[in-house]
Design an enzyme around this catalytic site. Structure first.
Site, mmCIF file in Angstrom:
data_model
loop_
_atom_site.group_PDB
_atom_site.id
_atom_site.type_symbol
_atom_site.label_atom_id
_atom_site.label_comp_id
_atom_site.label_asym_id
_atom_site.label_seq_id
_atom_site.Cartn_x
_atom_site.Cartn_y
_atom_site.Cartn_z
ATOM 1 N N ARG A 102 -17.108 -1.692 9.543
ATOM 2 C CA ARG A 102 -16.093 -0.640 9.683
ATOM 3 C C ARG A 102 -16.322 0.084 11.011
ATOM 4 O O ARG A 102 -16.853 1.167 11.072
ATOM 5 C CB ARG A 102 -16.136 0.311 8.484
ATOM 6 C CG ARG A 102 -15.819 -0.412 7.177
ATOM 7 C CD ARG A 102 -15.669 0.513 6.008
ATOM 8 N NE ARG A 102 -14.390 1.228 6.046
ATOM 9 C CZ ARG A 102 -14.005 2.068 5.068
ATOM 10 N NH1 ARG A 102 -14.816 2.315 4.056
ATOM 11 N NH2 ARG A 102 -12.839 2.689 5.134
ATOM 12 N N ASP A 122 -5.641 -0.747 -0.527
ATOM 13 C CA ASP A 122 -6.317 0.134 -1.487
ATOM 14 C C ASP A 122 -5.819 -0.070 -2.915
ATOM 15 O O ASP A 122 -6.339 0.551 -3.840
ATOM 16 C CB ASP A 122 -6.136 1.602 -1.084
ATOM 17 C CG ASP A 122 -6.866 1.898 0.208
ATOM 18 O OD1 ASP A 122 -6.609 2.950 0.815
ATOM 19 O OD2 ASP A 122 -7.681 1.044 0.636
ATOM 20 N N CYS A 125 -17.152 3.385 1.782
ATOM 21 C CA CYS A 125 -17.259 2.189 0.944
ATOM 22 C C CYS A 125 -17.603 0.973 1.798
ATOM 23 O O CYS A 125 -17.125 0.817 2.912
ATOM 24 C CB CYS A 125 -15.934 1.933 0.232
ATOM 25 S SG CYS A 125 -15.641 3.139 -1.062
ATOM 26 N N ARG A 145 -15.146 9.768 -6.225
ATOM 27 C CA ARG A 145 -14.828 10.150 -4.840
ATOM 28 C C ARG A 145 -13.320 10.282 -4.652
ATOM 29 O O ARG A 145 -12.861 11.012 -3.791
ATOM 30 C CB ARG A 145 -15.341 9.091 -3.859
ATOM 31 C CG ARG A 145 -16.833 9.043 -3.688
ATOM 32 C CD ARG A 145 -17.189 8.078 -2.594
ATOM 33 N NE ARG A 145 -16.342 8.326 -1.437
ATOM 34 C CZ ARG A 145 -15.936 7.355 -0.613
ATOM 35 N NH1 ARG A 145 -16.297 6.111 -0.831
ATOM 36 N NH2 ARG A 145 -15.179 7.632 0.415
ATOM 37 N N LYS A 203 -5.837 11.759 -1.587
ATOM 38 C CA LYS A 203 -7.201 11.793 -1.027
ATOM 39 C C LYS A 203 -7.169 11.519 0.479
ATOM 40 O O LYS A 203 -7.742 12.254 1.269
ATOM 41 C CB LYS A 203 -8.079 10.751 -1.707
ATOM 42 C CG LYS A 203 -9.368 10.409 -0.925
ATOM 43 C CD LYS A 203 -10.211 9.368 -1.569
ATOM 44 C CE LYS A 203 -10.223 8.026 -0.958
ATOM 45 N NZ LYS A 203 -10.848 7.795 0.321
ATOM 46 N N ASN A 204 -6.475 10.439 0.894
ATOM 47 C CA ASN A 204 -6.565 10.041 2.298
ATOM 48 C C ASN A 204 -5.761 10.926 3.238
ATOM 49 O O ASN A 204 -5.928 10.845 4.452
ATOM 50 C CB ASN A 204 -6.202 8.561 2.454
ATOM 51 C CG ASN A 204 -7.312 7.674 1.882
ATOM 52 O OD1 ASN A 204 -8.433 8.155 1.659
ATOM 53 N ND2 ASN A 204 -7.006 6.430 1.613
HETATM 54 C C1 EPZ Z 1 -8.396 4.073 5.894
HETATM 55 O O1 EPZ Z 1 -9.638 3.547 6.315
HETATM 56 C C2 EPZ Z 1 -8.603 4.465 4.441
HETATM 57 N N1 EPZ Z 1 -9.668 5.458 4.352
HETATM 58 C C3 EPZ Z 1 -8.993 3.238 3.613
HETATM 59 O O2 EPZ Z 1 -8.997 3.645 2.254
HETATM 60 C C4 EPZ Z 1 -7.927 2.160 3.780
HETATM 61 O O3 EPZ Z 1 -8.369 0.983 3.142
HETATM 62 C C5 EPZ Z 1 -7.655 1.874 5.257
HETATM 63 O O4 EPZ Z 1 -7.352 3.098 5.962
HETATM 64 C C6 EPZ Z 1 -6.488 0.914 5.448
HETATM 65 O O5 EPZ Z 1 -5.329 1.479 4.874
HETATM 66 C C7 EPZ Z 1 -9.353 6.744 4.657
HETATM 67 O O6 EPZ Z 1 -8.215 7.063 4.986
HETATM 68 C C8 EPZ Z 1 -10.482 7.729 4.557
HETATM 69 P P1 EPZ Z 1 -8.387 1.385 9.372
HETATM 70 P P2 EPZ Z 1 -9.900 3.311 7.894
HETATM 71 O O7 EPZ Z 1 -8.903 2.062 10.586
HETATM 72 O O8 EPZ Z 1 -9.218 4.349 8.670
HETATM 73 C C9 EPZ Z 1 -10.340 -2.188 11.784
HETATM 74 C C10 EPZ Z 1 -9.798 4.020 0.108
HETATM 75 O O9 EPZ Z 1 -9.986 3.188 -0.771
HETATM 76 N N2 EPZ Z 1 -10.789 -1.151 12.737
HETATM 77 O O10 EPZ Z 1 -6.909 1.401 9.100
HETATM 78 O O11 EPZ Z 1 -11.349 3.090 8.061
HETATM 79 C C11 EPZ Z 1 -11.055 -2.075 10.455
HETATM 80 O O12 EPZ Z 1 -12.302 -2.746 10.475
HETATM 81 C C12 EPZ Z 1 -10.229 3.701 1.518
HETATM 82 O O13 EPZ Z 1 -9.206 5.121 -0.039
HETATM 83 C C13 EPZ Z 1 -11.405 -1.522 13.908
HETATM 84 O O14 EPZ Z 1 -11.611 -2.710 14.164
HETATM 85 O O15 EPZ Z 1 -9.130 1.915 8.084
HETATM 86 C C14 EPZ Z 1 -10.070 -2.718 9.508
HETATM 87 O O16 EPZ Z 1 -10.239 -4.135 9.550
HETATM 88 C C15 EPZ Z 1 -11.033 2.405 1.604
HETATM 89 N N3 EPZ Z 1 -11.812 -0.560 14.782
HETATM 90 C C16 EPZ Z 1 -8.705 -2.369 10.117
HETATM 91 O O17 EPZ Z 1 -8.970 -1.990 11.484
HETATM 92 C C17 EPZ Z 1 -11.600 0.775 14.542
HETATM 93 O O18 EPZ Z 1 -11.963 1.617 15.393
HETATM 94 C C18 EPZ Z 1 -8.003 -1.214 9.429
HETATM 95 O O19 EPZ Z 1 -8.905 -0.124 9.398
HETATM 96 C C19 EPZ Z 1 -10.969 1.143 13.333
HETATM 97 C C20 EPZ Z 1 -10.563 0.164 12.449
#
Ligand code: EPZ
Length: 432
Positions: A122, A307, A117, A399, A22-23
């Site tokens: 986020r 995840d 989610c 999803r 998915k991701n």
């Molecule tokens: C991706 O989300 C995945 N979603 C998430 O999977 C997954 O939990 C996450 O990566 C971590 O592996 C998709 O790929 C669509 P991040 P993403 O940017 O990209 C902070 C699932 O269940 N952050 O790696 O949103 C953020 O708040 C979903 O499949 C900032 O502060 O995650 C978090 O604490 C749920 N500023 C950390 O970084 C930003 O601009 C990691 O977030 C971006 C992120």
């Protein structure tokens, strides 16, 4: 409203085939916007986030054609619209990838703030900072993100990520592939789906090196041509089914995986007393003995994936002893705990720490999914619990899991989708 109805307490035996990731898919599909040609993408999972991604591409003017259940042909040569409507963007987090791909190819993007989610705040500040460093002007106004490249296009630069971010790493990669000169992303995320996106873009003529390490180099090219690509198997879907067998007991061959991607999950399950056998592109999970406690800290790849946190929690509810989970990524990823307590689980949460006292047995109860992976974890807990468990709001689960009911029934689970009269409107809105 449809619900899953499960009669739990049965061990699982047989084989499960894993679908495309998915991701990876929710990044690779928008990345097709960067291609001045026709992309044929195979092993696409049939999940609602993919359906939505293809709907958005069509709304932008792409020619999208499903060749079969898991193969799609996308032609973005004639895109004329660079604005993505709010009602589509709100439904998933991955809509932010449209900013990087539209900005990278056309020099402009107008995309509504993403949904996704509810795991806490986020933000997308790291994405925006990356686009600005590449030379784009950005603005956030009225719930929309605006990005515009200079007249002479984006320019490569060095970008140090303040925090490891999967989405920001992939979004900046997309914006940089057609920029002038070299872009270096340091402290980059290393998840398998990041490598998959880089491989897709390189198949289409990009020049990306180092994906899967914490330094990714992107040398800008003039254009991307069409080509064929197949998406990697889903690491988290595979881990979820490994957790199903761990919770229920049994012996299941999980087919079409990349065992290396599962190392972090496998090592934890082995610690808990589960037998794991790697058999080529398949992995066999055998659980005969009582589960042992363990501690989990979720980390960026190659650490234990966030995840998989709710799913492993469902297993630890049944392990002998006290286990602890430290959620290192998201601030609010324990929303499933109150639902697990309805099954008889003994869990205490304090901030980012959950302490789980294993219990001898869980007993079925009506549950409500609250996000994608929490919903999957409720399925796992329901499969292990004695008696009947009903799970509502299954749109969250659909999803990210392709044919979950068919796959679980194929290994002997008693699970079905049952239509119920619509309950009152206090249910969660459809933001999955
Ligand atoms: C991706 O989300 C995945 N979603 C998430 O999977 C997954 O939990 C996450 O990566 C971590 O592996 C998709 O790929 C669509 P991040 P993403 O940017 O990209 C902070 C699932 O269940 N952050 O790696 O949103 C953020 O708040 C979903 O499949 C900032 O502060 O995650 C978090 O604490 C749920 N500023 C950390 O970084 C930003 O601009 C990691 O977030 C971006 C992120």
């Amino acid at each position: 409203m449809n619900k899953y109805v499960i009669r739990g307490g049965k061990p699982l035996f047989g084989e499960i085939e894993i679908s495309g990731a998915k991701n990876a898919a929710v990044a690779i599909l928008p990345a097709a916007l960067l291609v001045d040609g026709v992309c044929r993408i195979e092993n696409v999972p049939q999940i609602s986030d993919v359906t939505l991604s293809l709907e958005i591409l069509s709304a932008l003017g792409a020619n999208v054609r499903m060749l079969n259940r898991t193969t799609v042909e996308i032609d973005c040569r004639h895109i004329r619209n660079f604005s993505v409507p709010d009602d589509l963007c709100r439904k998933m987090r991955a809509s932010y990838y449209l900013i990087g791909s539209l900005l990278g190819r056309f020099g402009q993007a107008q995309v509504a703030m993403p949904g996704g989610c509810n795991l806490g705040v986020r933000p997308i500040d790291l994405h925006i900072k990356g686009f600005q460093l590449l030379g784009a002007k950005t603005d956030v106004l009225g719930g929309y993100v605006y990005a515009e490249a200079p007249k002479n296009g984006l320019s490569g630069t060095n970008i140090y990520m303040d925090q490891v971010s999967v989405g920001a790493t992939m979004n900046i990669m997309m914006a940089a592939v057609l920029a002038k000169g070299m872009t270096v992303i340091e402290n980059a995320a290393k998840e398998p789906h990041i490598v998959d996106l880089a491989n897709f873009l390189n198949t289409m003529g990009a020049n990306i090196m180092g994906a899967g390490t914490d330094v990714i180099k992107i040398r800008g090219v003039e254009r991307l041509h069409g080509g064929n690509y197949s998406i990697i198997p889903d690491q988290i879907e595979a881990g979820t089914y490994m957790a199903c067998v761990t919770a229920t007991g049994g012996n299941v061959l999980i087919k079409n995986v990349i065992p290396k991607h599962l190392d972090c999950i496998t090592s934890k399950l082995v610690e808990m007393g589960v037998e794991i056998r790697e058999e080529g592109e398949n992995i066999r999970v055998i659980r005969k003995r009582p589960l042992k406690r363990t501690n989990i800290k979720t980390m960026p790849y190659p650490g234990f994936p966030t995840d998989m946190q709710p799913q492993i929690a469902a297993c630890l509810c049944l392990a002998n002893g006290t286990s602890m989970i430290n959620e290192g990524i998201w601030e609010n990823r324990f929303r499933y705990v109150e639902e697990f307590k309805r099954l008889g689980a003994n869990i205490q949460v304090d901030g980012k720490i959950a302490v789980i006292e294993g219990v001898g047995q869980l007993n079925g109860a009506p549950l409500q999914a609250c996000d994608l992976r929490a919903g999957a974890a409720m399925v796992i807990a329901g499969l292990a619990a004695k008696g009947i468990t009903e799970i509502g709001s299954i749109h969250y689960i659909e999803r990210g899991y392709d044919e979950l009911v068919r796959k679980l029934r194929g290994v002997g689970a008693e699970i079905a989708i049952v239509a119920f009269p619509d309950e009152d409107s206090r249910m969660d809105p459809a933001v999955g």
